[in-house]
Enzyme design. Structure first.
Site, PDB file in Angstrom:
ATOM      1  CG  ASP A  11     -17.316 -12.108   7.140  1.00  0.00           C
ATOM      2  OD1 ASP A  11     -17.709 -11.538   7.025  1.00  0.00           O
ATOM      3  OD2 ASP A  11     -17.702 -12.157   8.686  1.00  0.00           O
ATOM      4  CG  HIS A  18     -22.181 -13.377  10.974  1.00  0.00           C
ATOM      5  ND1 HIS A  18     -21.292 -11.812  10.948  1.00  0.00           N
ATOM      6  CD2 HIS A  18     -23.410 -11.598  12.004  1.00  0.00           C
ATOM      7  CE1 HIS A  18     -20.942 -11.332  11.544  1.00  0.00           C
ATOM      8  NE2 HIS A  18     -22.168 -11.375  12.365  1.00  0.00           N
ATOM      9  CG  ASP A  52     -14.774 -16.979   7.166  1.00  0.00           C
ATOM     10  OD1 ASP A  52     -14.465 -15.691   8.075  1.00  0.00           O
ATOM     11  OD2 ASP A  52     -15.280 -17.627   8.362  1.00  0.00           O
ATOM     12  CG  ASN A 103       2.783  -8.902   6.002  1.00  0.00           C
ATOM     13  OD1 ASN A 103       1.906  -8.585   6.913  1.00  0.00           O
ATOM     14  ND2 ASN A 103       4.024  -8.806   5.826  1.00  0.00           N
ATOM     15  CE1 TYR A 230     -17.331 -11.328  17.876  1.00  0.00           C
ATOM     16  CE2 TYR A 230     -18.811  -9.871  16.559  1.00  0.00           C
ATOM     17  CZ  TYR A 230     -18.498 -11.063  16.653  1.00  0.00           C
ATOM     18  OH  TYR A 230     -19.705 -11.692  15.959  1.00  0.00           O
ATOM     19  CE  LYS A 233     -14.930 -17.236  19.374  1.00  0.00           C
ATOM     20  NZ  LYS A 233     -13.367 -16.652  20.419  1.00  0.00           N
TER      21      LYS A 233
HETATM   22  C1  F6R Z   1     -19.764 -15.284  15.599  1.00  0.00           C
HETATM   23  C2  F6R Z   1     -20.534 -14.098  14.940  1.00  0.00           C
HETATM   24  C3  F6R Z   1     -21.993 -14.745  14.444  1.00  0.00           C
HETATM   25  C4  F6R Z   1     -22.672 -13.228  15.214  1.00  0.00           C
HETATM   26  C5  F6R Z   1     -24.066 -13.059  15.815  1.00  0.00           C
HETATM   27  C6  F6R Z   1     -24.757 -11.983  16.511  1.00  0.00           C
HETATM   28  O1  F6R Z   1     -18.295 -15.537  15.088  1.00  0.00           O
HETATM   29  O2  F6R Z   1     -20.317 -13.858  13.506  1.00  0.00           O
HETATM   30  O3  F6R Z   1     -22.596 -15.600  15.861  1.00  0.00           O
HETATM   31  O4  F6R Z   1     -21.957 -13.081  16.759  1.00  0.00           O
HETATM   32  O5  F6R Z   1     -25.163 -13.459  14.221  1.00  0.00           O
HETATM   33  O6  F6R Z   1     -24.560 -10.667  15.112  1.00  0.00           O
HETATM   34  P1  F6R Z   1     -23.885  -9.161  14.943  1.00  0.00           P
HETATM   35  O7  F6R Z   1     -24.008  -8.534  16.425  1.00  0.00           O
HETATM   36  O8  F6R Z   1     -23.701  -8.211  14.372  1.00  0.00           O
HETATM   37  O9  F6R Z   1     -25.564  -8.609  15.009  1.00  0.00           O
HETATM   38 MG    MG Z   2     -16.487 -16.209   9.423  1.00  0.00          MG
HETATM   39 MG    MG Z   3     -19.119 -13.056  10.059  1.00  0.00          MG
END
Ligand code: F6R
Ligand code: MG
Ligand code: MG
Length: 377
Positions: A11, A18, A52, A103, A230, A233
């Site tokens: 990603d 996201h 991704d 790698n 964090y 995922k």
């Molecule tokens: C889960 C993901 C999204 C973000 C959410 C908050 O893997 O990527 O659910 O966790 O949109 O994102 P932020 O903290 O970047 O505002």
């Molecule tokens: Mg993703």
């Molecule tokens: Mg993301």
């Protein structure tokens, strides 16, 4: 000459949250691979699932090949520059280290790869999931490779009678790879005992016990094990060879109709049902639901056929509706109980911080006044 299939995904930024990468970002990654692949790759494809981007390529350099991994790393770096230039959200999110080191394992991107002597016809499946982690494949793989209720070939096809061996990784062990290989059907209960805990024990690979050939390779990266906090995922990818001495394509796809609850969803901190989707599907409801796409290919002398979108069929429309219902149902209970992941699996530190802040306000009943006086904040 053996063929190597390598899939690497990351990603590196997306549009509108996201959700999915921009066209220019995808084109930049593709163009970089096009410009630099000569003398190294036989063929390649660049695709996306959710936010991704995956590079799927073929070559003869074997797994963990430094040049191939460097090419993918540099393509993602070039993409990150564009993501920053476009102001995309989460630019470079999965590139957790500054420098390439031999790698891409341990640097952030997820990798699934295998090397084999091509059969006369070599069909395989490339799975890519978003808003979930590698344990999401545990149940579908168990059912496809070890359960005759799902894989009729285990009782109908003599080439599968000896079953398959499962190599399973303890992804909580961060100092080094900690793996165990167990044989189905004899050790079915041991396999199930590990796979029931998909946040800790993850299928890394599966081999045919009849031919010794590798059937499946799963990316086992745990981003928060690398970054210590964090980062999103892990959004796993997987390669599965099919037909002949392996399960048929339809037997590998079948267990995905369960829409099993997996970890991920919003903020990587909830349980949600895994929805099989068409390729190039973004995420939506509650940053989800967790999704998985599947592209079916044949590879011949390292050349990839066109892809068939395995979940783009009327059968899966109804499954998607059922999975939407499951997603709506679990979301009705919000933060409560199984809807949210246990403490250790939360991808955000907020709850941990909150519990720390509340610690001094707890009192033990029955102690004398002196002992039970709350500490001053
Ligand atoms: C889960 C993901 C999204 C973000 C959410 C908050 O893997 O990527 O659910 O966790 O949109 O994102 P932020 O903290 O970047 O505002
Ligand atoms: Mg993703
Ligand atoms: Mg993301």
């Amino acid at each position: 000459m053996k063929t190597t299939l390598t899939a690497i995904k990351a990603d590196i930024g997306s549009v509108g949250g996201h959700i999915q990468p921009s066209r220019r970002l995808l084109e930049t990654v593709l163009e970089h691979v096009k410009q630099h692949h000569r003398g190294m790759l036989i063929d390649f494809r660049v695709t996306y699932t959710g936010d991704d981007i995956a590079i799927l390529c073929t070559h003869t350099g074997g797994v963990c090949n430094e040049e191939v991994h460097r090419l993918a790393w540099d393509a993602f770096k070039a993409g990150t520059d564009v993501a920053k230039d476009q102001g995309l959200y989460g630019a470079g999110q999965d590139l957790l280290k500054d420098a390439f080191a031999g790698n891409v394992r341990g640097l952030g991107p997820a990798v699934a790869e295998m090397e084999f002597e091509e059969r006369t016809a070599e069909p395989f499946l490339f799975f890519a999931a978003d808003k979930t982690d590698p344990g999401a494949y545990n149940l579908p793989l168990y059912l496809a490779f070890a359960d005759p209720m799902y894989c009729s070939g285990l009782i109908l096809s003599p080439s599968m009678f000896r079953g398959f061996s499962f190599t399973i990784m303890d992804v909580n062990h961060v100092e080094a790879d900690r793996v165990i290989t167990l044989n189905a059907p004899e050790e079915l209960y041991d396999i199930a005992s590990l796979l029931r805990d998909p946040e800790r024990f993850v299928i890394e690979s599966i081999h045919s016990r009849q031919t010794g050939e590798q059937a499946a390779a799963v990316s086992t990266t745990r981003l928060h094990n690398i970054a210590g906090k964090y980062t999103g995922k892990d959004d796993p990818i997987m390669l599965v060879r099919v037909q002949g001495a392996f399960p048929a394509t339809g037997e590998v796809l079948a267990p995905f109709n369960l829409g099993a609850y997996v970890a991920g969803f919003m903020r990587g901190s909830h349980n949600g049902p895994l929805m099989p989707v068409k390729q190039n599907t973004g995420t939506s409801f509650f940053d989800g639901p967790p999704i998985v796409s599947c592209a079916a290919y044949c590879v011949h002398k390292g050349r990839l056929s066109g892809a068939v979108d395995a979940f783009d069929h009327p059968y899966w429309d109804r499954v998607r509706q059922k999975v939407s219902d499951k997603a709506t149902e679990i979301r009705r209970q919000g933060f409560f109980g199984n809807a949210m992941l246990p403490y250790a699996e939360l991808e955000y530190g907020g709850i941990v911080q909150k519990l720390k802040d509340l610690e001094h306000r707890f009192q033990i009943r029955g102690l004398d006044m002196k002992d039970s006086t709350p500490e001053k904040p």
